[in-house]
Enzyme design. Structure first.
Site, PDB file in Angstrom:
ATOM      1  N   GLY A  58      -6.652  -4.175   7.341  1.00  0.00           N
ATOM      2  CA  GLY A  58      -6.668  -4.472   5.927  1.00  0.00           C
ATOM      3  C   GLY A  58      -5.473  -3.930   5.183  1.00  0.00           C
ATOM      4  N   ASP A  79      -1.835  -0.970  17.154  1.00  0.00           N
ATOM      5  CA  ASP A  79      -3.173  -1.553  17.061  1.00  0.00           C
ATOM      6  C   ASP A  79      -3.559  -2.037  18.449  1.00  0.00           C
ATOM      7  OD1 ASP A  79      -4.684  -2.791  14.178  1.00  0.00           O
ATOM      8  OD2 ASP A  79      -5.556  -3.095  16.154  1.00  0.00           O
ATOM      9  N   GLN A  89     -11.188 -12.160   5.583  1.00  0.00           N
ATOM     10  CA  GLN A  89     -11.476 -11.977   4.165  1.00  0.00           C
ATOM     11  C   GLN A  89     -10.457 -11.056   3.500  1.00  0.00           C
ATOM     12  OE1 GLN A  89     -12.978  -8.683   3.787  1.00  0.00           O
ATOM     13  NE2 GLN A  89     -14.051  -8.699   1.832  1.00  0.00           N
ATOM     14  N   ARG A  90      -9.720 -10.251   4.289  1.00  0.00           N
ATOM     15  CA  ARG A  90      -8.801  -9.280   3.694  1.00  0.00           C
ATOM     16  C   ARG A  90      -7.536  -9.057   4.512  1.00  0.00           C
ATOM     17  NH1 ARG A  90     -12.636  -7.593   6.613  1.00  0.00           N
ATOM     18  NH2 ARG A  90     -12.418  -5.876   8.092  1.00  0.00           N
ATOM     19  N   LYS A 103      -4.242  -8.810  17.811  1.00  0.00           N
ATOM     20  CA  LYS A 103      -3.652  -8.701  16.484  1.00  0.00           C
ATOM     21  C   LYS A 103      -2.133  -8.552  16.540  1.00  0.00           C
ATOM     22  CE  LYS A 103      -7.483  -6.968  13.686  1.00  0.00           C
ATOM     23  NZ  LYS A 103      -7.987  -5.854  12.856  1.00  0.00           N
ATOM     24  N   ASP A 147      -8.747   3.671   9.455  1.00  0.00           N
ATOM     25  CA  ASP A 147     -10.035   3.642   8.753  1.00  0.00           C
ATOM     26  C   ASP A 147     -11.024   4.651   9.315  1.00  0.00           C
ATOM     27  OD1 ASP A 147     -10.588   2.518  11.183  1.00  0.00           O
ATOM     28  OD2 ASP A 147     -11.481   0.679  10.404  1.00  0.00           O
ATOM     29  N   ASN A 148     -10.509   5.687  10.009  1.00  0.00           N
ATOM     30  CA  ASN A 148     -11.417   6.706  10.549  1.00  0.00           C
ATOM     31  C   ASN A 148     -10.750   8.074  10.446  1.00  0.00           C
ATOM     32  OD1 ASN A 148     -10.285   7.492  13.451  1.00  0.00           O
ATOM     33  ND2 ASN A 148      -9.992   5.293  13.163  1.00  0.00           N
ATOM     34  N   CYS A 205     -16.001   0.849   6.485  1.00  0.00           N
ATOM     35  CA  CYS A 205     -15.917  -0.360   5.655  1.00  0.00           C
ATOM     36  C   CYS A 205     -16.860  -1.439   6.173  1.00  0.00           C
ATOM     37  CB  CYS A 205     -14.481  -0.871   5.625  1.00  0.00           C
ATOM     38  SG  CYS A 205     -13.382   0.095   4.570  1.00  0.00           S
ATOM     39  N   CYS A 363     -28.687  -0.814  14.859  1.00  0.00           N
ATOM     40  CA  CYS A 363     -27.890  -0.971  13.637  1.00  0.00           C
ATOM     41  C   CYS A 363     -26.797  -1.980  13.954  1.00  0.00           C
ATOM     42  CB  CYS A 363     -27.336   0.381  13.155  1.00  0.00           C
ATOM     43  SG  CYS A 363     -26.192   1.169  14.298  1.00  0.00           S
TER      44      CYS A 363
END
Length: 404
Positions: A58, A79, A89-90, A103, A147-148, A205, A363
């Site tokens: 993102g 990555d 979406q982002r 990616k 993101d971590n 996220c 979950c």
């Protein structure tokens, strides 16, 4: 090794001698060249510089796009994921036709098409304590879009140890943060957040959601700080944390002081080598064998294939969903009951299963359900964690179940 230098006011990195600009580059960057504060000298500094983006998601998508368009000479990308539909979406580097591709492969293609004058260097690996110093050291600036928490602390410490400025950004739901860490005289990430939050306190996220346009906004601010560091223009966010609330469109800036006792960036650091950042953040090792104990890393599990087989055989255990209701609206695998993890202790008496009975907990990916499984076992339930959650169910049992 790249040469890195900076100061709090008008900080700049020190790339090699600026190369000449070609005729095509002079035309391409003409809007930069006409800026008195920027000019040809600034553009040549960009061309001579190298920037490593940790994460091509993102934040990395807009940051990489604008840095490539601006003419940064070398852009490195770290990555190891593949493009998923939920990224689109982002993560503006990718298109629908890229779903399923690595990616880095898609990013290299897009960025090279955007600006063939930029060298794209890819690192198809997970950044770890074993490789971080070698990967980061050759670059002039790092842009951390992870993101971590383990990787954030890893990037910070590696940047401090290599003398590489770290342009930090993070996003969550409707809010974002941007700062510049690990410069010569400024604070580092650990000066602001000395200790990580307890595991599970801050949802990812994927669990908490993020407004699609927010990473574009914050990632562009991140790219702006990178360009300011390279060219020496303006006042970088060294010693300041910019906090953005997109819902209220509110901007706040907090001063961040360098911690004289910081274990990493102080004059007398107590940590001079990279450590086990998973353990530092309280995340249990995934390598432990599952032997039926109530240790979080060793709780009993059941695979999605085994659960599917038991359903087919008419021997299905009670299935408890511990996600939020809005997540169940996205992806449903037929749970018998839904009680969110953060409500489970207070609502235990509402469970439609009795202590001693077999319960499978699920979950999205298995993290929250592992915590719930541990709790239920202590309360007398024969609880097992559904390994991989709804993501594994979608991959291995029913691909009509949405991945998010």
């Amino acid at each position: 090794m790249a040469s890195h230098s900076s100061s709090n006011a008008g900080a700049t990195v020190a790339p090699p001698r600026a190369p000449d600009l070609s005729t095509d580059e002079l035309q391409r960057y003409s809007r930069h060249l006409t800026l008195p504060e920027f000019g040809r000298e600034g553009q040549e500094k960009l061309k001579a510089a190298s920037v490593l983006l940790v994460g091509a998601g993102g934040l990395g998508s807009p940051a990489a796009t604008y840095l490539a368009a601006a003419g940064v000479g070398k852009i490195g990308l770290v990555d190891f994921d593949r493009v998923e539909a939920s990224n689109l979406q982002r993560q503006i580097l990718y298109s629908t036709s890229d779903v399923g591709r690595p990616k880095l492969e898609a990013a290299r293609e897009r960025l090279t098409d955007l600006n063939p004058h930029v060298e794209i260097e890819t690192h198809d690996v997970r950044l770890t304590s074993d490789n971080a110093l070698d990967i980061i050291d050759p670059y002039d600036v790092v842009a951390d879009g992870t993101d971590n928490f383990p990787t954030r602390y890893l990037v910070n410490d590696a940047c401090v140890m290599t003398g590489t400025p770290n342009v930090y950004a993070s996003i969550f739901r409707f809010e974002g943060q941007v700062s510049v860490f690990a410069t010569e005289d400024g604070p580092c990430y650990r000066c602001l957040y000395e200790e990580p939050p307890p595991p599970g306190l801050v949802p990812s996220c994927a669990e908490g959601g993020v407004l699609g346009i927010l990473p574009g906004f914050i990632g562009t601010l991140q790219a702006t700080e990178v360009i300011k560091l390279i060219t020496g223009i303006g006042n970088p966010l060294i010693g300041r944390l910019l906090m953005v609330d997109a819902l209220e469109m509110n901007f706040r800036t907090l001063n961040v002081q360098k911690n004289d006792d910081c274990p990493v960036c102080s004059d007398n650091p107590t940590q001079t080598e990279l450590i086990d950042y998973e353990a530092f953040c309280g995340i249990p090792s995934s390598d432990s064998s599952q032997n039926g104990t109530d240790d979080v890393s060793q709780i009993p599990e059941i695979s999605v294939q085994d659960l599917k087989q038991r359903r087919d055989d008419g021997d299905a255990p009670f299935l408890l969903d511990v996600r939020k209701p809005h997540e169940a609206d996205i992806a449903d695998i037929g749970a018998d009951q839904l009680i969110p993890l953060d409500e489970l202790e207070d609502r235990l008496d509402e469970m439609d299963a009795e202590p001693g009975s077999e319960v499978v907990v699920h979950c999205r990916s298995g993290g929250r359900s592992a915590k719930a499984t541990e709790f239920l076992r202590k309360k007398g339930f024969d609880a097992k964690n559904l390994a991989g959650g709804t993501l594994a169910w979608s991959d291995e049992v029913d691909d009509s179940v949405a991945k998010y």
